[in-house]
Design an enzyme around this catalytic site. Structure first.
Site, mmCIF file in Angstrom:
data_model
loop_
_atom_site.group_PDB
_atom_site.id
_atom_site.type_symbol
_atom_site.label_atom_id
_atom_site.label_comp_id
_atom_site.label_asym_id
_atom_site.label_seq_id
_atom_site.Cartn_x
_atom_site.Cartn_y
_atom_site.Cartn_z
ATOM 1 N N SER A 14 34.601 51.875 40.171
ATOM 2 C CA SER A 14 36.631 52.377 39.799
ATOM 3 C C SER A 14 36.951 52.436 41.107
ATOM 4 C CB SER A 14 36.111 53.302 38.783
ATOM 5 O OG SER A 14 37.505 54.197 38.516
ATOM 6 N N SER A 16 40.164 53.899 40.395
ATOM 7 C CA SER A 16 40.612 55.243 39.725
ATOM 8 C C SER A 16 39.973 56.136 40.476
ATOM 9 C CB SER A 16 40.664 55.094 38.342
ATOM 10 O OG SER A 16 41.585 53.552 38.134
ATOM 11 N N THR A 60 41.251 50.279 31.337
ATOM 12 C CA THR A 60 41.613 49.148 32.257
ATOM 13 C C THR A 60 40.241 47.522 30.631
ATOM 14 O OG1 THR A 60 40.551 47.905 34.133
ATOM 15 C CG2 THR A 60 39.117 49.693 32.891
ATOM 16 N N LYS A 64 43.355 46.937 27.051
ATOM 17 C CA LYS A 64 45.052 47.517 27.243
ATOM 18 C C LYS A 64 45.338 47.011 25.929
ATOM 19 C CE LYS A 64 45.147 46.675 32.584
ATOM 20 N NZ LYS A 64 45.319 46.626 33.668
ATOM 21 N N ASN A 85 48.213 50.694 30.297
ATOM 22 C CA ASN A 85 47.429 51.269 31.175
ATOM 23 C C ASN A 85 47.294 52.205 31.225
ATOM 24 O OD1 ASN A 85 49.202 51.490 32.594
ATOM 25 N ND2 ASN A 85 47.941 51.346 34.126
ATOM 26 N N ASP A 101 51.994 49.400 35.309
ATOM 27 C CA ASP A 101 50.937 48.116 35.858
ATOM 28 C C ASP A 101 52.527 47.684 36.349
ATOM 29 O OD1 ASP A 101 48.353 48.292 35.801
ATOM 30 O OD2 ASP A 101 48.297 47.090 33.996
ATOM 31 N N GLY A 127 46.630 40.974 29.690
ATOM 32 C CA GLY A 127 47.414 41.783 30.141
ATOM 33 C C GLY A 127 48.336 41.735 30.780
ATOM 34 N N TYR A 205 42.089 43.145 44.328
ATOM 35 C CA TYR A 205 41.789 43.934 45.292
ATOM 36 C C TYR A 205 40.760 44.182 46.022
ATOM 37 C CZ TYR A 205 40.554 47.042 41.769
ATOM 38 O OH TYR A 205 41.085 47.460 40.255
HETATM 39 P P1 NAP Z 1 43.079 39.731 30.776
HETATM 40 O O1 NAP Z 1 43.014 40.392 29.949
HETATM 41 O O2 NAP Z 1 41.427 40.105 30.352
HETATM 42 O O3 NAP Z 1 44.140 38.538 31.308
HETATM 43 C C1 NAP Z 1 42.708 37.701 32.805
HETATM 44 C C2 NAP Z 1 43.553 36.007 31.695
HETATM 45 O O4 NAP Z 1 43.188 35.681 32.681
HETATM 46 C C3 NAP Z 1 42.744 35.391 30.596
HETATM 47 O O5 NAP Z 1 44.283 36.353 29.615
HETATM 48 C C4 NAP Z 1 43.212 33.849 30.868
HETATM 49 O O6 NAP Z 1 44.130 33.313 30.698
HETATM 50 C C5 NAP Z 1 42.801 34.087 32.530
HETATM 51 N N1 NAP Z 1 41.520 33.736 32.538
HETATM 52 C C6 NAP Z 1 40.384 34.142 32.200
HETATM 53 N N2 NAP Z 1 38.917 33.651 32.896
HETATM 54 C C7 NAP Z 1 39.573 32.803 33.323
HETATM 55 C C8 NAP Z 1 38.995 31.895 34.086
HETATM 56 N N3 NAP Z 1 37.764 31.864 34.378
HETATM 57 N N4 NAP Z 1 40.010 30.635 34.359
HETATM 58 C C9 NAP Z 1 40.881 30.826 34.471
HETATM 59 N N5 NAP Z 1 41.977 31.343 34.083
HETATM 60 C C10 NAP Z 1 40.684 32.968 33.086
HETATM 61 O O7 NAP Z 1 43.178 40.748 32.673
HETATM 62 P P2 NAP Z 1 44.081 41.604 33.142
HETATM 63 O O8 NAP Z 1 44.053 42.983 32.764
HETATM 64 O O9 NAP Z 1 45.018 40.476 32.549
HETATM 65 O O10 NAP Z 1 44.108 41.264 34.953
HETATM 66 C C11 NAP Z 1 43.596 40.445 35.103
HETATM 67 C C12 NAP Z 1 44.255 40.700 37.002
HETATM 68 O O11 NAP Z 1 44.024 41.293 37.629
HETATM 69 C C13 NAP Z 1 42.545 41.253 36.704
HETATM 70 O O12 NAP Z 1 41.572 40.710 38.154
HETATM 71 C C14 NAP Z 1 42.530 42.530 37.085
HETATM 72 O O13 NAP Z 1 41.636 43.135 37.856
HETATM 73 C C15 NAP Z 1 43.806 42.775 37.655
HETATM 74 N N6 NAP Z 1 44.844 43.937 37.251
HETATM 75 C C16 NAP Z 1 44.418 44.247 38.788
HETATM 76 C C17 NAP Z 1 46.522 45.601 39.128
HETATM 77 C C18 NAP Z 1 46.613 46.137 39.871
HETATM 78 O O14 NAP Z 1 46.765 46.653 39.798
HETATM 79 N N7 NAP Z 1 46.481 45.628 41.287
HETATM 80 C C19 NAP Z 1 46.252 45.961 37.610
HETATM 81 C C20 NAP Z 1 46.460 44.981 36.482
HETATM 82 C C21 NAP Z 1 44.537 43.844 36.410
HETATM 83 P P3 NAP Z 1 44.742 31.740 30.210
HETATM 84 O O15 NAP Z 1 43.447 32.111 28.273
HETATM 85 O O16 NAP Z 1 45.897 32.026 29.190
HETATM 86 O O17 NAP Z 1 44.035 30.872 30.766
#
Ligand code: NAP
Length: 243
Positions: A14, A16, A60, A64, A85, A101, A127, A205
């Site tokens: 993590s 965080s 996370t 979320k 978050n 975020d 999210g 990241y």
């Molecule tokens: P989430 O709620 O699980 O959403 C991810 C989305 O990606 C899903 O709704 C889906 O959309 C799509 N997806 C999932 N599996 C997939 C696959 N196999 N192929 C294609 N599309 C797929 O996750 P999240 O919280 O939004 O986070 C998403 C990413 O952002 C993660 O990697 C997380 O670590 C990163 N993140 C980074 C930060 C940062 O500060 N850098 C902050 C937040 C999140 P569809 O069903 O519509 O295709």
């Protein structure tokens, strides 16, 4: 001594915990930051009951959105985004939800602006995608959501042709594709139509350079990973917990 922590599932390494543990040590604080890996969001109350000095939590994947009904209050912006978050635990035990975020994304994106046009594709509809959409709305960007499931409001990946790519200069990966350990995965977009006017922003990241970013860089495109966003959102969470 106060406790802070991260709620998630299969958290593993993590950022965080590493970030806050280093921060507390640098500031000579005796506070601790713990990972709470729970199988269901219903266990949130148990975590809080078992840790009396908990003052704040980060939330996370995959909680979320499902955490929302368990909160006493939700900050106005988090309510609009529809994802939480950060939770502040008040002295009376009430739980208030925030989204940091969107702040982290906006601040990290600012370093690359302006682009030639305010046009974007957001890959994924979870999210993080909601927080990114909120920021782009506020900045008057025209954007399209791209999803594996075609709906009235989303494009599917097979609709991403030369025209669509040329007309959307900012492309943000809000899917988990490419995250460690499945680092060979990447979103299915036609990378050959990217130009030097594009910016690829990967929220991932770990690793610092995903295949998504590498393929973009090979086209002469500007690229950035999610590390700065992560740092900014963590700093914002800290300012909420301390306020
Ligand atoms: P989430 O709620 O699980 O959403 C991810 C989305 O990606 C899903 O709704 C889906 O959309 C799509 N997806 C999932 N599996 C997939 C696959 N196999 N192929 C294609 N599309 C797929 O996750 P999240 O919280 O939004 O986070 C998403 C990413 O952002 C993660 O990697 C997380 O670590 C990163 N993140 C980074 C930060 C940062 O500060 N850098 C902050 C937040 C999140 P569809 O069903 O519509 O295709």
């Amino acid at each position: 001594m106060a406790k802070y922590g991260l709620i998630g599932k299969n958290i593993g390494y993590s950022f965080s915990k590493a970030f806050f543990t280093t921060k507390f040590s640098q500031e000579n604080r005796t506070d601790t930051y713990l990972n709470f890996d729970i199988a269901s969001i219903e266990s949130l109350k148990d975590v809080i009951q078992a840790n009396e000095t908990l003052k704040g939590l980060n939330i996370t994947i995959p909680y979320k959105e499902s955490v929302i009904p368990l909160l006493d209050r939700i900050d106005k912006e988090a309510k609009k985004i529809g994802a939480i978050n950060t939770i502040k635990i008040h002295q009376d035990g009430s739980l208030v939800g925030y989204n940091t975020d969107h702040y982290g994304f906006a601040k990290a994106l600012a370093d690359f602006l302006p682009l030639k046009e305010k046009s974007a594709l957001i890959l994924g509809t979870g999210g993080a995608s909601k927080a990114v959409s909120y920021v782009l709305d506020a900045m008057n960007y025209k954007y399209q959501l791209v999803s594996r499931t075609k709906t009235e409001t989303t494009l599917s990946y097979d609709e991403l042709n030369e025209d669509v790519i040329s007309n959307h200069l900012l492309i943000i990966n809000c899917t988990p594709l490419g995250t460690f350990p499945k680092t060979q995965e990447f979103p299915d977009i036609p990378y050959q139509y990217l130009s030097k006017d594009h910016l690829l922003f990967d929220l991932i990241y770990n690793p610092l350079e995903t295949v998504f970013l590498r393929l973009g860089r090979a086209q002469g495109t500007q690229v950035t990973n999610g590390l700065k966003m992560l740092e900014y959102q963590a700093k914002k969470a800290w300012s909420i917990w301390k306020s």
